[in-house]
Design an enzyme around this catalytic site. Structure first.
Site, PDB file in Angstrom:
ATOM      1  N   LYS A  93     -28.753  19.749 112.090  1.00  0.00           N
ATOM      2  CA  LYS A  93     -29.817  20.168 113.413  1.00  0.00           C
ATOM      3  C   LYS A  93     -30.532  21.722 112.752  1.00  0.00           C
ATOM      4  CE  LYS A  93     -27.893  18.574 116.986  1.00  0.00           C
ATOM      5  NZ  LYS A  93     -26.473  18.478 117.323  1.00  0.00           N
ATOM      6  N   GLU A 115     -32.233  24.259 124.246  1.00  0.00           N
ATOM      7  CA  GLU A 115     -30.927  23.538 124.946  1.00  0.00           C
ATOM      8  C   GLU A 115     -29.407  23.255 124.122  1.00  0.00           C
ATOM      9  OE1 GLU A 115     -33.203  22.072 123.698  1.00  0.00           O
ATOM     10  OE2 GLU A 115     -31.952  20.319 122.658  1.00  0.00           O
ATOM     11  N   SER A 381     -23.123  13.591 109.953  1.00  0.00           N
ATOM     12  CA  SER A 381     -23.798  14.405 110.526  1.00  0.00           C
ATOM     13  C   SER A 381     -23.802  16.216 109.964  1.00  0.00           C
ATOM     14  CB  SER A 381     -24.506  14.496 111.664  1.00  0.00           C
ATOM     15  OG  SER A 381     -23.506  13.715 112.857  1.00  0.00           O
TER      16      SER A 381
HETATM   17  C1  LIG Z   1     -26.221  17.270 117.991  1.00  0.00           C
HETATM   18  C2  LIG Z   1     -25.227  16.703 116.527  1.00  0.00           C
HETATM   19  C3  LIG Z   1     -25.110  14.855 116.804  1.00  0.00           C
HETATM   20  C4  LIG Z   1     -25.813  14.602 117.791  1.00  0.00           C
HETATM   21  O1  LIG Z   1     -26.974  14.640 117.676  1.00  0.00           O
HETATM   22  P1  LIG Z   1     -28.551  13.679 117.129  1.00  0.00           P
HETATM   23  O2  LIG Z   1     -29.747  14.231 117.382  1.00  0.00           O
HETATM   24  O3  LIG Z   1     -28.274  12.381 117.444  1.00  0.00           O
HETATM   25  O4  LIG Z   1     -28.434  13.479 115.811  1.00  0.00           O
HETATM   26  C5  LIG Z   1     -24.722  14.472 115.786  1.00  0.00           C
HETATM   27  N1  LIG Z   1     -24.133  14.883 114.694  1.00  0.00           N
HETATM   28  C6  LIG Z   1     -23.317  16.526 115.123  1.00  0.00           C
HETATM   29  C7  LIG Z   1     -22.603  16.926 114.171  1.00  0.00           C
HETATM   30  C8  LIG Z   1     -24.582  16.961 115.844  1.00  0.00           C
HETATM   31  O5  LIG Z   1     -23.868  18.516 116.194  1.00  0.00           O
END
Ligand SMILES: *Cc1c(COP(=O)(O)O)cnc(C)c1O
Length: 397
Positions: A93, A115, A381
């Site tokens: 993020k 948000e 992610s």
């Molecule tokens: C917020 C988040 C997501 C989901 O959001 P996307 O916009 O679909 O990437 C996925 N993995 C992590 C670790 C997150 O913090």
């Protein structure tokens, strides 16, 4: 006319039938100014230099592309993990938060709003605001405030004001509604940093661009490590779709690369308790974009459910609705329990505790058969620190 080097988007922000900007009149000039600023700065060498320096010196990029040998042996294929979990603040993020807040500064905005669901986007934005000395207000559903306490404390320590939202089922959708309401009341001094590839044009395109560094690095790293720039598969989880957009971006126009998006099936796609938006959604409008939306026959948005707060959203970015509807991406529906299994598998074979969201992408390894010579890239992610309570509970059961 296409306005992006890699995305299938036209100048009005449409990806096929999906996208656009469905916004109240009061925001029109704001969104238009944002669009102009984005187009101006995304090709401005000074802006890009500042953005890239922060990514390398502050976030810690490039993140490794790690050849997971024990996991590969288990599945009899070649698995490479893109380690977004190693970014400062623990998830992808921050790539977008830095780009967006830099843009806000260029536009002369002094007040930043956001948000957040699980709190990862809120923490990323609060971090960048602390770094740049800007006021930060984060809207968060009251349910999420209660279940994501460590991230709430982090945001407060960083100097952000966290506003609990009491409407709806008090989660991400409701927090987003409230942030948009704030923006409508304060259009001149406020910049709204959206945390995913959702919202009105140009947000989906802008967030995808700020996350595209992920696939730019993957191509380079894979070439160095394997001699091949293109993998056979790229797999990522999707909530709104930003980490997937970043991981797919530089491969969308490479038809030999198969793209798999893992969405949250909760207790099962047909259980009535899921967030499998691409499987279950119908065309509708949510948070300013035409996309697939989980809704009842008469168009009421259905409350989503997933064990993972970051995937618990009844919409999906228009890019992903388009990629899936045209067959360019394949969609895997992953249940809570499949995601938990995948999290424990990765942890015990590689010593990496993934975020629950990322575990949905890892679970695709159990659903599909890959060939021994395939190269499979999985986007991790984020890291699992914030999810220890869920993991602990799963271990006891
Ligand atoms: C917020 C988040 C997501 C989901 O959001 P996307 O916009 O679909 O990437 C996925 N993995 C992590 C670790 C997150 O913090």
């Amino acid at each position: 006319m296409n306005t992006d080097p890699c995305l299938p988007v036209d100048e009005n922000g449409y990806y096929g039938n999906f996208g656009g900007a469905y916004i109240p009149e009061i925001l029109h000039s704001n969104v238009e100014k944002l669009h102009q600023a984005f187009l101006k700065y995304i090709d401005d060498p000074e802006f890009i230099a500042e953005y890239e320096e922060l990514l390398s010196e502050y976030v810690g990029r490039p993140t490794p592309l790690y050849h997971a040998k024990r996991l590969s042996a288990h599945y009899n294929t070649n698995i490479y993990l893109k380690r977004e979990d190693l970014c400062h603040t623990g998830a992808h993020k921050i790539n977008n938060a830095i780009g967006s807040v830099l843009l806000a500064k260029r536009m002369g905005k002094s007040r930043i709003i956001a948000e957040t669901g699980a709190g990862q986007h809120g923490v990323a934005v609060a971090t960048v605001c602390a770094l740049m000395g800007l006021e930060c207000i984060v809207y968060m559903g009251a349910t999420d405030v209660a279940r994501q306490q460590p991230n709430v404390e982090r945001m407060k320590m960083l100097g952000a004001k966290v506003v609990p939202v009491e409407s709806g089922n008090k989660t991400l959708k409701d927090a987003t509604n409230e942030a948009i309401r704030d923006w409508c009341c304060n259009p001149s001094d406020t910049f709204y940093v959206i945390g995913s590839t959702v919202g009105p044009h140009p947000y989906p395109q802008m967030v995808a661009r700020f996350q595209s560094v992920i696939s730019r690095e993957i191509r380079k790293q894979l070439k160095k490590q394997t001699g091949r720039e293109l993998p056979d598969y790229v797999i990522a989880c999707i909530g709104g779709g930003s980490n997937a957009a970043g991981a797919f971006y530089h491969f969308i126009k490479e038809p030999s690369v198969k793209l798999i998006a893992a969405e949250a099936a909760g207790l099962g796609v047909d259980s009535g308790m899921s967030a499998a938006t691409i499987r279950l959604g119908k065309e509708g409008i949510i948070h300013g974009a035409r996309t697939l939306v989980m809704q009842t026959e008469d168009g009421q948005i259905t409350e989503p459910y997933s064990i993972s707060a970051g995937l618990d959203y009844p919409g999906v970015g228009p890019l992903h609705a388009y990629l899936a509807s045209t067959g360019r991406s394949e969609v895997a529906a992953v249940t809570d329990s499949e995601a938990l299994d995948a999290a424990f598998r990765l942890t015990r074979t590689e010593g990496i505790i993934p975020a629950l969201e990322s575990s949905h992408a890892l679970a695709v390894l159990d659903q599909r058969k890959f060939r021994p010579d395939d190269i499979v890239v999985i986007n991790v992610s984020g890291r699992g620190d914030k999810d220890m309570m869920s993991y602990e509970k799963a271990q006891k059961n």
